[in-house]
Design an enzyme around this catalytic site. Structure first.
Site, PDB file in Angstrom:
ATOM      1  N   ARG A   1       0.795  -1.383   0.299  1.00  0.00           N
ATOM      2  CA  ARG A   1       0.057  -0.050  -0.014  1.00  0.00           C
ATOM      3  C   ARG A   1       0.921   1.267   0.070  1.00  0.00           C
ATOM      4  O   ARG A   1       0.503   2.303  -0.683  1.00  0.00           O
ATOM      5  CB  ARG A   1      -1.078  -0.136   1.295  1.00  0.00           C
ATOM      6  CG  ARG A   1      -2.122  -0.837   1.080  1.00  0.00           C
ATOM      7  CD  ARG A   1      -2.856  -0.965   2.409  1.00  0.00           C
ATOM      8  NE  ARG A   1      -3.485  -2.180   2.705  1.00  0.00           N
ATOM      9  CZ  ARG A   1      -3.393  -2.728   3.944  1.00  0.00           C
ATOM     10  NH1 ARG A   1      -3.152  -1.961   5.071  1.00  0.00           N
ATOM     11  NH2 ARG A   1      -3.814  -3.890   4.155  1.00  0.00           N
TER      12      ARG A   1
ATOM     13  N   SER B   1      -7.283  -4.252   0.965  1.00  0.00           N
ATOM     14  CA  SER B   1      -7.488  -3.015   1.650  1.00  0.00           C
ATOM     15  C   SER B   1      -7.242  -3.221   3.398  1.00  0.00           C
ATOM     16  O   SER B   1      -7.338  -4.489   3.828  1.00  0.00           O
ATOM     17  CB  SER B   1      -8.742  -2.375   1.625  1.00  0.00           C
ATOM     18  OG  SER B   1      -9.597  -3.308   2.232  1.00  0.00           O
TER      19      SER B   1
ATOM     20  N   GLU C   1     -10.264  -4.795   4.611  1.00  0.00           N
ATOM     21  CA  GLU C   1     -10.274  -6.433   4.377  1.00  0.00           C
ATOM     22  C   GLU C   1      -9.276  -6.975   5.334  1.00  0.00           C
ATOM     23  O   GLU C   1      -9.711  -8.054   5.812  1.00  0.00           O
ATOM     24  CB  GLU C   1      -9.798  -6.716   2.859  1.00  0.00           C
ATOM     25  CG  GLU C   1     -10.819  -6.443   1.943  1.00  0.00           C
ATOM     26  CD  GLU C   1     -10.457  -6.500   0.520  1.00  0.00           C
ATOM     27  OE1 GLU C   1     -11.027  -7.386  -0.103  1.00  0.00           O
ATOM     28  OE2 GLU C   1      -9.349  -5.967  -0.016  1.00  0.00           O
ATOM     29  N   GLU C   2      -8.156  -6.349   5.458  1.00  0.00           N
ATOM     30  CA  GLU C   2      -7.048  -7.326   6.535  1.00  0.00           C
ATOM     31  C   GLU C   2      -7.468  -7.167   7.933  1.00  0.00           C
ATOM     32  O   GLU C   2      -7.490  -8.230   8.585  1.00  0.00           O
ATOM     33  CB  GLU C   2      -5.784  -6.307   6.404  1.00  0.00           C
ATOM     34  CG  GLU C   2      -4.629  -7.073   7.160  1.00  0.00           C
ATOM     35  CD  GLU C   2      -3.383  -6.253   6.899  1.00  0.00           C
ATOM     36  OE1 GLU C   2      -2.383  -6.755   7.430  1.00  0.00           O
ATOM     37  OE2 GLU C   2      -3.231  -5.146   6.363  1.00  0.00           O
ATOM     38  N   GLY C   3      -8.320  -6.132   8.487  1.00  0.00           N
ATOM     39  CA  GLY C   3      -8.866  -6.357   9.705  1.00  0.00           C
ATOM     40  C   GLY C   3     -10.026  -7.166   9.724  1.00  0.00           C
ATOM     41  O   GLY C   3      -9.975  -7.928  11.021  1.00  0.00           O
TER      42      GLY C   3
END
Length: 494
Positions: free
Chosen positions: A129, A164, A167-169
């Site tokens: 990112r 994103s 999404e990761e979280g």
């Protein structure tokens, strides 16, 4: 007109034959059951391309599924040698080559008949990112090269992309609750059921470039940007989740150094309370501002000077310095806010803290549920040790990691206490864990779980079976019917 004895005998045999046939038919139909044949196994692969390293996770699940969500388990994990793929900005082909060893390993694990149908993904996180913000062309080339490499293998490659922070979280949150059977539990009846009083856990993730917090709050989530919705095992879930780019521990410590040198005479050594007393090194001034997280803080003058830094090993001063990297002023007047003006409802429930949260506290033996005063005391004691003493106590530890444990531990404290708003009363609601149910905690399993909804369900084949005693009885009556029929023919022709 009466029947003679021969006709009576034939009639009796006929009735007995009919009764025997009926009984045989009934026995052939009753007490049978549908017994499913063992389901087949599918495999999936997810590359976790983080800021400092890449890992390949291999998962498997039965072809029959529960309420559109696959029953997924971890089969194997392979750590890719070298740094994260974002480090190959100047040499993108090497990013692809770095994956080869783990791909070869995967082909030896997944059976040949399961390879073509195995979905394969690469998800890049905060390191990419940041590269995408700094140099999008280089970012695209790196993703292109890793895609070329994975595409050469006989798997169902479905793309490499930057996921994103949201999404990761949220996928990390799914992973934890899946492994702890918060969504579904295998019952004594041999089927999956939803727990009557299911506990849903919050997730705390700390990487090198970003940190994520995800949980189900007691209040309505006021900001839709911080909300994620899922349907798992037939039930809907809405969670609060946010990812802070630039606040993973590596980028946070870079920001800490920037704050430490601001307004200082760089011709003189700069004291860093987060480094052990007696530690001394020289760094290039430009290295502090080569990240999108710190470039805006760069002075207007040329960045050609070398800076000498010396450690002073003071935990309290280290926390004070680390607090300056957060923007708390933008939360003034807001009821629910973490920092940088980001909405966050009050934390509630149990949390699992993993990744760098776990690795830092595990080194300091702080993962056994110690209370907050004990945690603070142990960190202060560790930070007060002399650099020479630390090196003698941990001769096998990498120098850069040993130097930064004090800084990282204090950063964990400021992040959890000052940013996420945990306190002494709810500190013990946090469990620092690497694994659950013998599976690594992270976003990749949740990602695969969610993606199994796109894998068509295969109807499980079945066969009709009977118990042994019923089968014997049916055979007996069939044989009896044939014997009676033969006797009728003998009597008739005589």
């Amino acid at each position: 007109m009466g029947l003679d004895s021969k006709q009576v005998a034939l009639l009796v045999l006929l009735v007995a034959s009919v009764i025997s046939v009926v009984i045989a038919l009934i026995l052939s139909l009753v007490k049978s059951s549908e017994v499913p044949l063992p389901p087949g196994t599918k495999y999936g692969m997810v590359f976790d391309a983080g800021s400092s390293h890449t890992s390949l996770f291999i998962y498997q699940w039965p072809t029959d599924k529960e309420n559109n969500t696959g029953v997924v388990s971890q089969t194997h994990v392979c750590d890719v040698e070298g740094p994260g793929i974002s480090s190959y900005a100047n040499d993108p082909p090497s990013a692809g080559k770095s994956l080869v060893a783990c791909l070869e390993e995967a082909m030896n694990i997944i059976p040949p008949e399961g390879q073509r149908g195995a979905p394969a993904y690469l998800g890049a996180t905060a390191g990419m990112r940041l590269l995408d913000l700094k140099n999008k062309t280089a970012s695209d080339m790196v993703l292109s090269e890793v895609s070329k490499t994975i595409s050469r293998y006989p798997v169902d490659f479905r793309g490499a992309r930057i996921i994103s922070g949201k999404e990761e979280g949220s996928y990390g949150w799914i992973t934890i609750n899946y492994l702890l059977e918060s969504f579904m539990k295998y019952s004594f009846g041999g089927r999956w059921v939803r727990p009557v009083s299911s506990k849903i856990y919050g997730a705390l993730d700390l990487g090198g470039a970003s940190t994520q917090i995800s949980f189900i709050p007691k209040v309505e989530i006021a900001d839709p940007e911080q909300r994620a919705d899922f349907k798992l095992y037939g039930f809907p879930y809405s969670i609060y989740t946010h990812s802070f780019l630039c606040y993973g521990q590596n980028q946070a410590l870079k920001q800490m150094l920037v704050k430490a040198v601001e307004g200082k005479d760089l011709s003189q050594p700069i004291n860093i309370p987060c480094y052990p007393a007696g530690y001394k090194s020289t760094i290039a001034q430009a290295s502090l501002y080569n990240s999108p997280c710190t470039v805006k803080s760069a002075p207007s003058s040329s960045l050609v000077q070398d800076i000498t830094i010396t450690g002073t090993g003071n935990s309290t001063q280290c926390q004070d310095l680390l607090k300056t990297i957060y923007d708390f002023s933008s939360c003034t007047g807001k009821e629910f806010c973490s920092f940088e003006g980001i909405y966050q409802p009050p934390v509630v429930g149990k949390f699992f803290a993993f990744s760098a949260f776990f690795y830092t506290f595990d080194f300091l033996n702080l993962t056994s549920g110690q209370d907050l005063p004990t945690v603070k005391s142990r960190i202060q004691t560790f930070c007060a040790q002399d650099w020479t003493e630390l090196q003698a106590s941990f001769p096998k530890e990498r120098t850069d990691r040993l130097r930064e444990y004090c800084a990282n531990a204090n950063y964990v404290l400021t992040l959890l206490l000052d940013a996420y708003k945990f306190n002494e009363n709810n500190w013990n609601s946090i469990s620092f864990m690497k694994q659950a149910a013998d599976t690594d905690i992270g976003w990749t399993l949740g990602y695969m779980l969610n993606l199994t909804n796109m894998i068509p369900s295969e109807a499980s084949a079945s066969v009709r079976t009977q118990s042994y005693d019923v089968w014997i009885a049916a055979v007996f009556f069939i044989v009896l019917t044939l014997a009676l029929g033969l006797l009728m023919l003998v009597l008739y022709f005589r």
